[in-house]
Enzyme design. Sequence first.
Site, PDB file in Angstrom:
ATOM      1  N   LYS A   1       6.927   0.645 -13.112  1.00 21.77           N
ATOM      2  CA  LYS A   1       8.306   0.208 -12.906  1.00 21.77           C
ATOM      3  C   LYS A   1       8.710  -0.741 -14.026  1.00 21.77           C
ATOM      4  O   LYS A   1       7.991  -1.667 -14.364  1.00 21.77           O
ATOM      5  CB  LYS A   1       8.445  -0.495 -11.558  1.00 21.77           C
ATOM      6  CG  LYS A   1       9.815  -1.113 -11.339  1.00 21.77           C
ATOM      7  CD  LYS A   1      10.158  -1.300  -9.880  1.00 21.77           C
ATOM      8  CE  LYS A   1       9.208  -2.216  -9.143  1.00 21.77           C
ATOM      9  NZ  LYS A   1       9.532  -2.247  -7.692  1.00 21.77           N
TER      10      LYS A   1
ATOM     11  N   GLY B   1       0.768  -1.239   0.000  1.00 17.14           N
ATOM     12  CA  GLY B   1       0.000   0.000   0.000  1.00 17.14           C
ATOM     13  C   GLY B   1       0.795   1.282   0.000  1.00 17.14           C
ATOM     14  O   GLY B   1       0.227   2.359   0.176  1.00 17.14           O
TER      15      GLY B   1
END
Length: 211
Positions: free
Chosen positions: A161, A60
Amino acid sequence: MARSKSSNRWLEEHFSDQYVKKSHADGYRTRASYKLLELNDKDRLIRPGMLVVDLGAAPGGWSQVAGQQVGTHGRVVASDILPMDTLEGVEFIQGDFTDDSVFNQILLAIGDTPVDLVISDMAPNMSGINAVDQPQAMYLVELALDMAKRVLKPQGNFVAKVFHGEGYDQYLKDLKGCFEKVVIRKPDASRSRSREVYVVGKGFLGCQTVS
């Protein structure tokens, strides 16, 4: 069970890491939060009132930042195969978003609101064998882009990413066929030895082939 030298070295590095210490002090779930904070500072990705979709969200760190940035008039829809503790302003859907049932849950959560930003900090469990790890990493980031293509509004933005290696150059070409502007970032919170970088696609156009 005795720890290996490499695991001991990782633990020592982890607990001496300035961003790990800072995340504890600032109340962030992970050091990864600072990557998104820096990306947001440089590229102005998140604003109050936005709808953000976070893929591979657990535990998170990115959802926490996104939730704070969009504020009470915005929303974050997050998804991960792994469980994630509740965050204010974040709707979490557990499951594999490539499964139709989970994807439909995400679409239901999005509703009729245009998606402003799709973010992904996903990475596979690394084996240390590049011939195994790199294809898995590229598969995940391609899935993230596929999701962005399906839900982003025109002129929406995308962050993911990516790891340098086989498939990276072609992925950048694909991105450039989808967005007005594509930039590559290496946030300070990314460990210097890591091959990870973050691609930022700004101004979603729909997608076309780029030679």
